[in-house]
Design an enzyme around this catalytic site. Structure first.
Site, PDB file in Angstrom:
ATOM      1  N   LYS A  19       0.824  -1.112  -0.102  1.00 58.33           N
ATOM      2  CA  LYS A  19       0.001  -0.086  -0.077  1.00 58.33           C
ATOM      3  C   LYS A  19       0.831   1.295   0.224  1.00 58.33           C
ATOM      4  O   LYS A  19       0.557   2.061  -0.789  1.00 58.33           O
ATOM      5  CB  LYS A  19      -1.072   0.093   1.231  1.00 58.33           C
ATOM      6  CG  LYS A  19      -2.064  -1.124   1.255  1.00 58.33           C
ATOM      7  CD  LYS A  19      -3.142  -1.002   2.359  1.00 58.33           C
ATOM      8  CE  LYS A  19      -2.306  -0.911   3.712  1.00 58.33           C
ATOM      9  NZ  LYS A  19      -1.695  -2.359   4.012  1.00 58.33           N
ATOM     10  N   ARG A  94      -9.910   1.635   9.344  1.00 54.67           N
ATOM     11  CA  ARG A  94      -9.443   0.038   9.371  1.00 54.67           C
ATOM     12  C   ARG A  94     -10.454  -0.596  10.387  1.00 54.67           C
ATOM     13  O   ARG A  94     -10.259  -1.983  10.624  1.00 54.67           O
ATOM     14  CB  ARG A  94      -8.297   0.191  10.287  1.00 54.67           C
ATOM     15  CG  ARG A  94      -6.950  -0.739   9.641  1.00 54.67           C
ATOM     16  CD  ARG A  94      -5.831  -0.184  10.697  1.00 54.67           C
ATOM     17  NE  ARG A  94      -4.659  -1.126  10.348  1.00 54.67           N
ATOM     18  CZ  ARG A  94      -3.578  -0.843   9.645  1.00 54.67           C
ATOM     19  NH1 ARG A  94      -3.694   0.490   9.050  1.00 54.67           N
ATOM     20  NH2 ARG A  94      -2.661  -1.464   9.446  1.00 54.67           N
TER      21      ARG A  94
HETATM   22  P1  ADP Z   1       0.605  -2.230   7.986  1.00 52.47           P
HETATM   23  O1  ADP Z   1      -0.464  -1.863   7.009  1.00 52.47           O
HETATM   24  O2  ADP Z   1       2.028  -2.976   7.226  1.00 52.47           O
HETATM   25  O3  ADP Z   1      -0.110  -3.164   9.133  1.00 52.47           O
HETATM   26  P2  ADP Z   1       0.564   0.375   8.913  1.00 52.47           P
HETATM   27  O4  ADP Z   1       1.617   1.357   8.668  1.00 52.47           O
HETATM   28  O5  ADP Z   1      -0.702   0.917   8.077  1.00 52.47           O
HETATM   29  O6  ADP Z   1       0.915  -0.948   8.642  1.00 52.47           O
HETATM   30  O7  ADP Z   1       0.208   0.439  10.398  1.00 52.47           O
HETATM   31  C1  ADP Z   1       1.184  -0.043  11.328  1.00 52.47           C
HETATM   32  C2  ADP Z   1       0.281  -0.161  12.864  1.00 52.47           C
HETATM   33  O8  ADP Z   1      -0.091   1.342  13.264  1.00 52.47           O
HETATM   34  C3  ADP Z   1      -1.030  -0.982  12.746  1.00 52.47           C
HETATM   35  O9  ADP Z   1      -0.287  -2.506  12.869  1.00 52.47           O
HETATM   36  C4  ADP Z   1      -1.449  -0.546  14.068  1.00 52.47           C
HETATM   37  O10 ADP Z   1      -1.124  -0.748  15.191  1.00 52.47           O
HETATM   38  C5  ADP Z   1      -1.494   1.011  13.789  1.00 52.47           C
HETATM   39  N1  ADP Z   1      -2.554   1.756  13.183  1.00 52.47           N
HETATM   40  C6  ADP Z   1      -2.137   2.325  11.612  1.00 52.47           C
HETATM   41  N2  ADP Z   1      -3.447   2.706  11.346  1.00 52.47           N
HETATM   42  C7  ADP Z   1      -4.364   2.462  12.287  1.00 52.47           C
HETATM   43  C8  ADP Z   1      -5.813   2.487  12.368  1.00 52.47           C
HETATM   44  N3  ADP Z   1      -6.808   3.187  11.279  1.00 52.47           N
HETATM   45  N4  ADP Z   1      -6.498   2.291  13.335  1.00 52.47           N
HETATM   46  C9  ADP Z   1      -5.761   1.727  14.611  1.00 52.47           C
HETATM   47  N5  ADP Z   1      -4.602   1.345  14.241  1.00 52.47           N
HETATM   48  C10 ADP Z   1      -3.787   1.542  13.324  1.00 52.47           C
END
Ligand code: ADP
Length: 199
Positions: A19, A94
Site C-alpha cells: 500500500k 481500518r
Molecule cells: P501495515 O499495513 O503494514 O500493518 P501500517 O503502517 O498501516 O502498517 O500500520 C502500522 C500499525 O499502526 C498498525 O498495526 C496499528 O497498530 C497502527 N495503526 C495504523 N493505522 C491504524 C488505524 N486506522 N487504526 C488503528 N491502528 C492503526
C-alpha cells in the site's frame, strides 16, 4: 487554467500488500496528499512525542490503536488546507467504527474510490519478513506479522463489502512488479474518476 478535481481516495489491503509504495504513486497522479496513519504513528514514536509514547506498545504488539485516538488524529489532519481538494488515505479507516467516524468528518460526502490491493497471506508474510531484514521495523517479527494479518482479516476485511455496496471499490491484484500493479491501479482509478489534470 487548471481544472481542480476532487479525489477522496482510500487504499486498503492486508499488511504487506504494498500500500505505501503504491500510495505515493497514486497521490502524485491525482495531486493529493497521502495521509498514512501508520506513518503518523511511527513519526511520533521516533520523535518521542506524547502520542508516540501512548501508541508504541500497542503498535509493537500488532494491535490496533484505539478508534477514538486514531479518529481524532485523522480529523486534525483532514482539517489542514492541503486536504481540502482531496486526499489519499492509507491505513485508515481500518474498522467499521472508523468508517462511520470518517463519514462524519467529510460531512456526508462519500469517498470517491477505494483501491483494494489484493494479496495472498503467505505472499505478504514473506514480503514482510524480507522487509524486517532490511528495515528492522519493530512490528515486523513473524509472530507480530501473523497477528497483524489476523487483525486485518477480523477487523478490516469486512470493510471491503461495505465499500463494494457503496459502489466505489476498485479491486486490483497486488501480485506483480511495482510498475505492473501501479498500471492496474491507475487504469482502475481513471475509469472511476475524472481524468487527472495534465493527462
Ligand atoms: P501495515 O499495513 O503494514 O500493518 P501500517 O503502517 O498501516 O502498517 O500500520 C502500522 C500499525 O499502526 C498498525 O498495526 C496499528 O497498530 C497502527 N495503526 C495504523 N493505522 C491504524 C488505524 N486506522 N487504526 C488503528 N491502528 C492503526
Amino acid at each position: 487554467m487548471t481544472e481542480t478535481i476532487t479525489a477522496r481516495l482510500l487504499i486498503i489491503g492486508p499488511p504487506g500488500a504494498g500500500k505505501g509504495t503504491q500510495a505515493s504513486r497514486i497521490a502524485e497522479r491525482y495531486g493529493v496528499p497521502t495521509i498514512s496513519t501508520g506513518d503518523i504513528f511511527r513519526a511520533n514514536i521516533r520523535g518521542g512525542t506524547e502520542l508516540g509514547r501512548r501508541v508504541q506498545a500497542v503498535i509493537e504488539a500488532g494491535e490496533l490503536v484505539p478508534d477514538s485516538l486514531t479518529n481524532e488524529i485523522v480529523e486534525d489532519r483532514l482539517a489542514q488546507p492541503d486536504a481540502a481538494n482531496g486526499f489519499l488515505l492509507d491505513g485508515y479507516p481500518r474498522t467499521v467504527d472508523q468508517v462511520h467516524a470518517l463519514d462524519g468528518m467529510i460531512g456526508g460526502a462519500s469517498l470517491d474510490a477505494v483501491v483494494l490491493l489484493e494479496a495472498d497471506t503467505e505472499e505478504v508474510v514473506a514480503r514482510l519478513l524480507k522487509r524486517a531484514e532490511l528495515e528492522g521495523r519493530a512490528d515486523d517479527t513473524e509472530a507480530v506479522i501473523r497477528h497483524r494479518q489476523e487483525v486485518y482479516a477480523e477487523q478490516t476485511a469486512p470493510l471491503v463489502e461495505l465499500f463494494s455496496e457503496r459502489g466505489i471499490l476498485v479491486a486490483v491484484d497486488g501480485l506483480g512488479s511495482v510498475e505492473e500493479v501501479a498500471e492496474r491501479i491507475a487504469s482502475g482509478l481513471d475509469a472511476r474518476l475524472a481524468a487527472p489534470t495534465g493527462r
